[in-house]
Design an enzyme around this catalytic site. Structure first.
Site, PDB file in Angstrom:
ATOM      1  N   GLU A  45      15.075  33.822  22.862  1.00 50.39           N
ATOM      2  CA  GLU A  45      14.905  35.175  22.337  1.00 50.39           C
ATOM      3  C   GLU A  45      14.327  35.995  23.489  1.00 50.39           C
ATOM      4  O   GLU A  45      13.362  35.559  24.125  1.00 50.39           O
ATOM      5  CB  GLU A  45      13.913  35.204  21.166  1.00 50.39           C
ATOM      6  CG  GLU A  45      13.765  36.618  20.608  1.00 50.39           C
ATOM      7  CD  GLU A  45      12.655  36.774  19.559  1.00 50.39           C
ATOM      8  OE1 GLU A  45      11.810  35.875  19.445  1.00 50.39           O
ATOM      9  OE2 GLU A  45      12.657  37.813  18.880  1.00 50.39           O
ATOM     10  N   ARG A 271       8.985  19.597  22.150  1.00 44.88           N
ATOM     11  CA  ARG A 271       8.822  20.520  23.254  1.00 44.88           C
ATOM     12  C   ARG A 271       7.762  19.996  24.211  1.00 44.88           C
ATOM     13  O   ARG A 271       6.987  19.113  23.889  1.00 44.88           O
ATOM     14  CB  ARG A 271       8.449  21.898  22.730  1.00 44.88           C
ATOM     15  CG  ARG A 271       7.169  21.900  21.945  1.00 44.88           C
ATOM     16  CD  ARG A 271       6.768  23.290  21.433  1.00 44.88           C
ATOM     17  NE  ARG A 271       7.534  24.359  21.987  1.00 44.88           N
ATOM     18  CZ  ARG A 271       7.901  25.452  21.317  1.00 44.88           C
ATOM     19  NH1 ARG A 271       7.578  25.566  20.058  1.00 44.88           N
ATOM     20  NH2 ARG A 271       8.578  26.399  21.897  1.00 44.88           N
ATOM     21  N   LYS A 281       4.469  31.389  24.096  1.00 48.68           N
ATOM     22  CA  LYS A 281       4.806  32.754  24.483  1.00 48.68           C
ATOM     23  C   LYS A 281       3.734  33.729  24.036  1.00 48.68           C
ATOM     24  O   LYS A 281       3.383  34.659  24.741  1.00 48.68           O
ATOM     25  CB  LYS A 281       6.155  33.133  23.858  1.00 48.68           C
ATOM     26  CG  LYS A 281       7.190  33.546  24.902  1.00 48.68           C
ATOM     27  CD  LYS A 281       8.468  33.991  24.235  1.00 48.68           C
ATOM     28  CE  LYS A 281       9.649  33.216  24.780  1.00 48.68           C
ATOM     29  NZ  LYS A 281      10.919  33.603  24.130  1.00 48.68           N
TER      30      LYS A 281
END
Length: 567
Positions: A45, A271, A281
């Site tokens: 994104e 992850r 983020k």
RNA sequence: UGGGGCGUCGCCAAGUAGGUAAGGCACGGGGUUUUGGUCCCCGCAUUCGUGGGUUCGAGUCCUACCGCCCCAGCCA
């Protein structure tokens, strides 16, 4: 051992590890599930910069495609215009390219599918599988139930396809304000999986999109968009992170109920977590906007632009991503592994040069005043192909302040009163005296004598010297700014436990040495060049550099067994 | 107390028709070395979250526990 193992590579054999995802692909190829096709995608994104955690995903997706002769798309998951910006899509493209991957002509945007997505939504409505809900956000939340209690049906759940179609079209036409209505999938309000309790498919947002402008005022949600985008692009294996496991039934539900050209398999993996930094983020954005760091490319940050500026190479990062492996177990990878990968790469290719960070003046008393020797220095001790350059030697030099101790401890190899050491590629020198600041008593200068017979750094009489020091000629050295970086946080996992992660910021994460001295040849190196300052570490010429004031970022220090031994 | 996952050396991570624990990082020891770097040797889990069970044999099968992560955004 079974005989059929004969052709199987050993655990230490060549080639990438057979992680569970590659095994799935192997199996699919064996059964012909996709007719031999392997098509993946990296779907960020555009709401921030890429970091080393994304590199794991990029290497996986692009690497997988390459290994199996398939393709990997770059796709921007831009369904939430409130958070997304073109600055980010540009940065993401630059970072993926820099890492060494190529999406060829396959850069896509979820927003390109808005039209198709909308048409599919009408189909869902017509099939009675989606409805427009008038409930407020709060009501929807309340009626969703809890983890242990089922939800209750919305009063709008019984609307007819015709009503829903009309309402949905009016939503799209802009008749309603933000939040007034949503389109929901009609699945099961009592599902033990909360994701399936009539998830929202579309919401109203009168917000300009960075690509579609004001063409839309309703925007599709991730769960609805992602699976369809995958299907439209012919993706075979849709790899995402563990937190989407609960969403997989919804991924499959949407595709099962729409006439899409295929049904990709969603596969989840863990992850990356890296010690002494943050890879979220949200947190990175906070550090940038609150100016804790200088920007997204601050060399202390784990962003790709940050570590690039720090001097990390794409090769080192790819190697790191291969070494950490792929699994479904929560992990916390030791920063030391990343540093190891960098050192291994840089050791091979970085030119060795001399710089003195904290200078201590040395006068060679028996060296002729005014004399200058141009000494030939190879750029790499094990790779002559990197060439050599001339380094001036003269009577007045600077050495590293740390390389002299007046009262040396046991096993001290370097300079001390009366001790003899080698000045790299120059001469053996012996310290014959010290000069002090009369006020503070601090040693300000060393007096040495050199042995002219040891020119080049060899003695013909077979006498050995324990230490070899780096040095610069006082009259020829040039000034440079050197920036030393340390871990950003003092805690292995700053996100863990109570309290703000910023409480664990390392106040010493950046040390600036404004007046280091570098050998003259270094002045001609290009920005981005990675070098090793002998005995000090690997450095990279920063973009801030000017010819007048070169700026070097320390990528990573050399291993220091003396520091370890003296602990 | 619901559902979905995961637990193999300090950190990653192999192990898959049950056959007697790869590899890397880190760490320790030795050698080479004009970087206390590199390189080269050597060492480093009698044990696989725990307890039972099946079996000649279990990290791998069964069973009961324990621990950790994710899910109640009109974020992704």
């Amino acid at each position: 051992m079974a005989a059929h193992d004969a052709t199987v590579t050993t655990p230490t054999g060549p080639g990438p590890a057979r992680d569970f995802i590659r095994q799935i692909v192997d199996e699919d190829n064996r059964t012909g599930k996709w007719g031999g096709r392997v098509h993946t995608r990296f779907p960020p994104e555009p709401n921030g910069y890429l970091h080393i955690g994304h590199a794991k995903s990029i290497c996986l997706n692009f690497g997988l495609a390459k290994e199996f002769g398939g393709q990997c798309n770059l796709r921007f998951d831009d369904t939430n215009p409130a958070k997304e910006e073109v600055e980010y899509v540009d940065a993401i493209q630059a970072d993926v390219r820099w890492l060494g991957f190529d999406w060829e002509d396959r850069c896509f945007y979820a927003s390109n599918y808005f039209g198709k997505l909308y048409a599919f939504a009408e189909q869902l409505i017509e099939k009675g599988l989606a409805y427009v809900d008038d409930q407020s956000q709060e009501e929807i939340r309340a009626n969703r139930g809890t983890l242990t209690e089922p939800g209750t049906d919305s009063p709008c759940r019984g609307r007819t396809p015709a009503e829903n179609l009309d309402l949905f079209r009016r939503m799209r036409a802009g008749e309603f304000p933000d939040g007034a209505k949503v389109l929901r999938a009609k699945i099961d309000m009592k599902s033990p999986n909360v994701v399936l309790r009539d998830p929202v498919l579309y919401r109203i947002k009168h917000v300009e999109h960075h690509r579609t402008g004001d063409a839309w005022c309703i925007y599709p949600m991730y769960d609805y968009t992602h699976c369809i985008s995958d299907a439209l692009e012919g993706i075979t294996h849709s790899i995402c992170s563990l937190e989407f496991e609960n969403n997989r039934p919804l991924y499959d539900w949407v595709l099962d109920n729409l006439p899409v050209p295929g049904h990709p398999q969603q596969i989840e993996f863990a992850r990356l977590n890296l010690s002494y930094t943050v890879l979220s983020k949200r947190k990175l954005i906070q550090l940038v906007t609150e100016k804790v760091v200088s920007g997204w490319d601050d060399p202390r940050l784990p962003t790709l632009s940050g570590i690039r500026r720090r001097g990390y190479t794409p090769e080192a990062i790819r190697d790191f991503c291969e070494r950490i492996g792929i699994s479904k177990a929560e992990n916390m990878v030791d920063m030391a592994l990343l540093e190891h990968c960098l050192r291994e790469d840089l050791n091979r290719r970085a030119k060795r040069v001399m710089a003195v960070l904290r200078p201590l003046k040395v006068i060679i008393e028996n060296y002729p005043e005014g004399q200058v020797e141009e000494i030939d220095f190879p750029y790499h001790p094990e790779d002559a192909s990197l060439g050599s350059r001339k380094v001036p030697f003269s009577r007045e030099l600077y050495i590293e302040r740390d390389d002299f101790q007046e009262n040396p401890p046991k096993k001290w190899f370097r300079l001390a009163p009366g001790a003899e050491v080698r000045l790299r590629y120059a001469y053996y020198v012996t310290c014959t005296g010290v000069v002090r600041d009369p006020a503070t008593g601090e040693v300000t200068e060393l007096r040495c004598t050199h042995d002219p017979a040891t020119k080049g750094g060899w003695s013909s009489d077979g006498r050995k010297v324990k230490g070899t020091l780096h040095w610069v000629s006082a009259a020829h050295a040039k000034p440079a700014e050197v920036r030393l970086y340390d871990r950003l946080f003092t805690k292995e996992n700053p996100s863990e436990g109570k309290g703000d992660f910023k409480d664990w910021l390392n106040p010493d994460s950046l040390e600036i040495i404004p007046d280091a001295l570098i050998e003259p040849s270094l002045a001609d190196f290009p920005v981005g060049e990675r070098v090793q300052f002998e005995r000090l570490g690997y450095f990279c010429l920063d973009p801030d550099s000017t010819p007048a004031k070169p700026v070097f970022n320390r990528s990573v220090a050399l291993k220091d067994s003396w520091a370890k031994a003296s602990r």
